[in-house]
Scaffold this motif. Structure first.
Motif, short mmCIF file in Angstrom:
data_model
loop_
_atom_site.label_atom_id
_atom_site.label_comp_id
_atom_site.label_asym_id
_atom_site.label_seq_id
_atom_site.Cartn_x
_atom_site.Cartn_y
_atom_site.Cartn_z
N LEU A 11 4.36 55.23 57.55
CA LEU A 11 5.61 54.81 58.20
C LEU A 11 6.60 54.21 57.20
CD1 LEU A 11 3.98 53.19 61.36
CD2 LEU A 11 5.31 55.31 61.29
N ASP A 12 6.27 54.24 55.91
CA ASP A 12 7.12 53.68 54.85
C ASP A 12 7.47 52.22 55.14
OD1 ASP A 12 8.50 53.60 52.50
OD2 ASP A 12 10.30 54.59 53.25
N LEU A 13 6.44 51.43 55.47
CA LEU A 13 6.64 50.01 55.76
C LEU A 13 6.48 49.19 54.49
CD1 LEU A 13 4.40 49.73 58.97
CD2 LEU A 13 6.86 50.21 58.85
N ARG A 14 7.20 48.06 54.44
CA ARG A 14 6.99 47.13 53.32
C ARG A 14 5.92 46.12 53.76
NH1 ARG A 14 9.18 46.43 48.59
NH2 ARG A 14 11.15 47.49 49.01
N MET A 15 4.73 46.29 53.22
CA MET A 15 3.59 45.45 53.61
C MET A 15 2.84 44.95 52.38
SD MET A 15 3.24 45.13 56.95
CE MET A 15 4.14 45.82 58.37
N ILE A 16 2.21 43.79 52.56
CA ILE A 16 1.42 43.17 51.49
C ILE A 16 0.05 42.84 52.08
CG2 ILE A 16 1.38 41.33 49.76
CD1 ILE A 16 4.36 40.79 50.54
N ALA A 17 -1.02 43.19 51.39
CA ALA A 17 -2.35 42.90 51.93
C ALA A 17 -3.36 42.77 50.80
CB ALA A 17 -2.80 44.01 52.89
N GLY A 18 -4.51 42.21 51.13
CA GLY A 18 -5.58 42.08 50.15
C GLY A 18 -6.94 41.96 50.81
N LYS A 19 -7.94 42.35 50.06
CA LYS A 19 -9.34 42.21 50.47
C LYS A 19 -9.77 40.75 50.30
CE LYS A 19 -13.22 42.20 47.85
NZ LYS A 19 -14.25 41.64 48.70
N VAL A 20 -10.39 40.19 51.34
CA VAL A 20 -10.88 38.81 51.24
C VAL A 20 -11.97 38.71 50.17
CG1 VAL A 20 -12.33 37.13 52.48
CG2 VAL A 20 -10.24 38.01 53.54
N MET A 21 -11.87 37.64 49.36
CA MET A 21 -12.91 37.30 48.38
C MET A 21 -13.70 36.12 48.95
SD MET A 21 -10.33 37.47 45.07
CE MET A 21 -11.52 37.57 43.72
N MET A 22 -15.02 36.28 49.09
CA MET A 22 -15.80 35.25 49.78
C MET A 22 -17.26 35.37 49.37
SD MET A 22 -15.69 34.47 53.87
CE MET A 22 -16.14 36.09 54.48
N ASP A 23 -17.69 34.48 48.47
CA ASP A 23 -19.06 34.65 47.94
C ASP A 23 -20.00 33.48 48.24
OD1 ASP A 23 -17.89 32.84 46.18
OD2 ASP A 23 -18.65 33.82 44.36
N ARG A 24 -19.60 32.61 49.18
CA ARG A 24 -20.53 31.55 49.61
C ARG A 24 -20.07 30.96 50.94
NH1 ARG A 24 -19.43 25.95 46.22
NH2 ARG A 24 -17.15 25.95 46.34
N ASN A 25 -20.95 30.15 51.54
CA ASN A 25 -20.63 29.45 52.79
C ASN A 25 -20.14 30.38 53.89
OD1 ASN A 25 -21.41 26.89 51.87
ND2 ASN A 25 -19.44 26.58 50.86
N ALA A 26 -20.74 31.56 53.94
CA ALA A 26 -20.43 32.53 55.00
C ALA A 26 -21.72 33.34 55.20
CB ALA A 26 -19.28 33.44 54.59
N PRO A 27 -21.85 34.04 56.33
CA PRO A 27 -23.09 34.80 56.56
C PRO A 27 -23.34 35.83 55.45
CG PRO A 27 -21.70 34.76 58.53
CD PRO A 27 -20.89 34.17 57.43
N ASP A 28 -24.60 36.08 55.15
CA ASP A 28 -24.97 37.04 54.10
C ASP A 28 -24.33 38.41 54.33
OD1 ASP A 28 -26.48 35.09 52.96
OD2 ASP A 28 -28.41 35.80 53.72
N TYR A 29 -24.22 38.80 55.61
CA TYR A 29 -23.68 40.14 55.90
C TYR A 29 -22.19 40.24 55.59
CZ TYR A 29 -22.14 37.92 60.33
OH TYR A 29 -21.56 37.08 61.25
N LEU A 30 -21.56 39.12 55.20
CA LEU A 30 -20.10 39.14 55.01
C LEU A 30 -19.67 38.60 53.65
CD1 LEU A 30 -17.99 40.15 57.05
CD2 LEU A 30 -17.49 37.79 57.61
N THR A 31 -20.62 38.42 52.74
CA THR A 31 -20.20 37.89 51.43
C THR A 31 -20.21 38.99 50.38
OG1 THR A 31 -22.48 37.19 51.07
CG2 THR A 31 -20.94 35.49 51.79
N ASP A 32 -19.33 38.80 49.39
CA ASP A 32 -19.36 39.64 48.19
C ASP A 32 -19.92 38.77 47.06
OD1 ASP A 32 -17.22 37.93 47.71
OD2 ASP A 32 -15.68 39.49 47.88
N THR A 33 -19.72 39.17 45.84
CA THR A 33 -20.06 38.31 44.69
C THR A 33 -18.78 38.13 43.87
OG1 THR A 33 -20.58 40.13 43.18
CG2 THR A 33 -22.37 39.34 44.61
N ALA A 34 -18.81 37.18 42.96
CA ALA A 34 -17.64 36.97 42.10
C ALA A 34 -17.28 38.29 41.40
CB ALA A 34 -17.93 35.87 41.09
N GLU A 35 -18.33 38.94 40.85
CA GLU A 35 -18.11 40.18 40.11
C GLU A 35 -17.61 41.32 41.00
OE1 GLU A 35 -18.77 42.73 36.58
OE2 GLU A 35 -18.32 40.63 36.94
N SER A 36 -18.29 41.53 42.16
CA SER A 36 -17.90 42.65 43.03
C SER A 36 -16.49 42.43 43.60
CB SER A 36 -18.91 42.87 44.15
OG SER A 36 -18.82 41.86 45.15
N SER A 37 -16.17 41.18 43.92
CA SER A 37 -14.82 40.93 44.48
C SER A 37 -13.74 41.23 43.45
CB SER A 37 -14.71 39.48 44.96
OG SER A 37 -14.68 38.57 43.88
#
Length: 434
Positions: A155-181
């Motif tokens: 749609l040629d929209l002006r948008m800004i987004a990013g992948k959440v970085m989260m490697d602790r204090n969250a469920p195992d199924y939802l964390t990345d690592t410092a390196e992978s993020s």
């Protein structure tokens, strides 16, 4: 492509400055019978219809709106794509709310098909509500951001987004690592940043869910790509502020954590800031960072009241955020309705022209995009809305009593919602028709 030139005639209003800096009268331009001329996705002329009509070619297509107001597209400086499916979740404050509702909902974005489906719903909701630019949190999964950018690019929209970085204090199924993020963010930056009207934001969720190693790498990314954005949360909830002190005892306070890891910059946007102190506001302003004011979610989650006058005192850039799903509406009109009440509770006033500024030019300045969006100045992108004075029977009746554009604007912000947005244009294209 052939040259496309179109004109739109209606009452037209836009902010040209912050009322807190120049006073209300000098902060806006209003044309009771105005004309907006669009050439190839950009605004080429704005003014009184009586003055501009004569200069247009005889065969130009002019769309004339009765009982309507054209404004710039709205800018949402804080919203979560993966929380669309849990908006309006009952009964918790921030930290319990994350564990009870948010994390399980975000886990579904591991599935590419789910990410694509929700991205489509999310963008439709933004456009239905007149939001033409948003600063968006994905989930921890890269596919959430890929799905969003693919839908926005079509749609040629002006948008800004990013992948959440989260490697602790969250469920195992939802964390990345410092390196992978770091690696996943880098791949998304290479693929999307600066492509069409899309921009990437480095997105550590908030200090408690990132290790020092991850925050270090987030700062490193900002150093590697000069015009990247950074988005995170700060000082939303008192329990959260205390938790940050426990996790980072060596730092002076919450903001100092981000400052230490070099995350403050002219393109850094910190959501909430309800419990910031004077010194933190001064430091944010000094570094050119911005705050996203999210009144709807601050009330819904019982977080507190944002001190806008303190931010103004420090000349701190402030944008407006719906913060869906902590916020309960995609509508920035509804969000301004709540913002007015947040100010009232603190004995402060929020004028309709300051509200317009926050939803448009203020957001553009927070994102350092005021040369492109946030106003209807010639040379900017043709991202604009048509607001319908007769959207609901009550709105129609109430606006017939209005004696000024200030009153009309305030009523639109108090009684208006997605129904008020008749049409949304992005880069000159009609992207939503009610």
């Amino acid at each position: 492509m052939p040259l496309t030139r179109k004109a739109y005639r209606a009452a037209i209003l836009h902010s040209i400055a912050d009322p807190a800096e120049v006073g209300i009268e000098a902060s806006y331009e209003y044309f009771e019978d105005g004309l907006l001329v669009v050439d190839n996705g950009q605004i080429s002329a704005l003014g009184h219809a009586s003055e501009l009509l004569a200069s247009l070619p005889a065969d130009i297509e002019i769309t004339h709106y009765q009982d309507a107001l054209i404004t710039p597209g709205f800018i949402d400086t804080h919203i979560h794509l993966p929380q669309t499916g849990m908006v309006g979740a009952y009964g918790e404050q921030l930290l319990d709310w994350l564990n009870t509702y948010t994390f399980p909902c975000e886990s579904q974005f591991a599935d590419q098909a789910h990410a694509e489906e929700v991205a489509g719903i999310f963008i439709k909701e933004l456009l239905r509500n007149g939001t033409t630019t948003a600063l968006v949190f994905g989930s921890v999964h890269p596919q959430s951001v890929n799905a969003f950018f693919e839908a926005a690019q079509k749609l040629d929209l002006r948008m800004i987004a990013g992948k959440v970085m989260m490697d602790r204090n969250a469920p195992d199924y939802l964390t990345d690592t410092a390196e992978s993020s770091y690696l996943e963010s880098k791949a998304l930056i290479e693929r999307w940043h600066g492509k069409g009207r899309l921009h990437y934001a480095v997105t550590p969720r908030f200090a408690p869910t990132s290790t020092p190693e991850q925050l270090t790498l987030a700062g490193q990314l900002l150093g590697e790509y000069p015009d990247l954005y950074m988005q995170t949360h700060i000082s939303e909830n008192l329990q959260e502020v205390e938790w940050v002190k426990e996790l980072f005892p060596e730092r002076k306070g919450y903001l100092d954590v981000y400052d230490h890891y070099q995350l403050l910059s002219e393109r850094s946007v910190f959501a909430h800031g309800v419990h910031l102190c004077d010194d933190e506001c001064a430091r944010l302003a000094q570094t050119g960072s911005a705050v996203a004011f999210c009144p709807t979610s601050n009330l819904f989650l019982g977080s507190g009241l944002f001190n806008l006058p303190m931010a103004e005192k420090h000349k701190l850039n402030v944008g407006l955020g719906t913060d869906v799903g902590g916020g309960t509406s995609f509508s920035l009109l509804q969000t301004l309705n709540e913002a007015y009440k947040v100010m009232q509770l603190q004995g402060a006033r929020l004028s309709p022209f300051k509200s317009l500024y926050l939803a448009t030019l203020g957001g553009a300045r927070a994102l350092r995009l005021e040369e492109r969006i946030g106003t209807l100045q010639p040379g900017t992108d043709a991202d604009f809305l048509v607001l319908d004075y007769n959207a609901t029977p009550l709105l129609s009746y109430r606006l017939k009593q209005s004696k000024s554009i200030a009153e009309t604007l305030f009523v639109l912000m108090t009684l208006g919602d997605d129904r008020t947005v008749a049409q949304t244009y992005a880069a000159g294209n009609l992207v939503h028709q009610r």
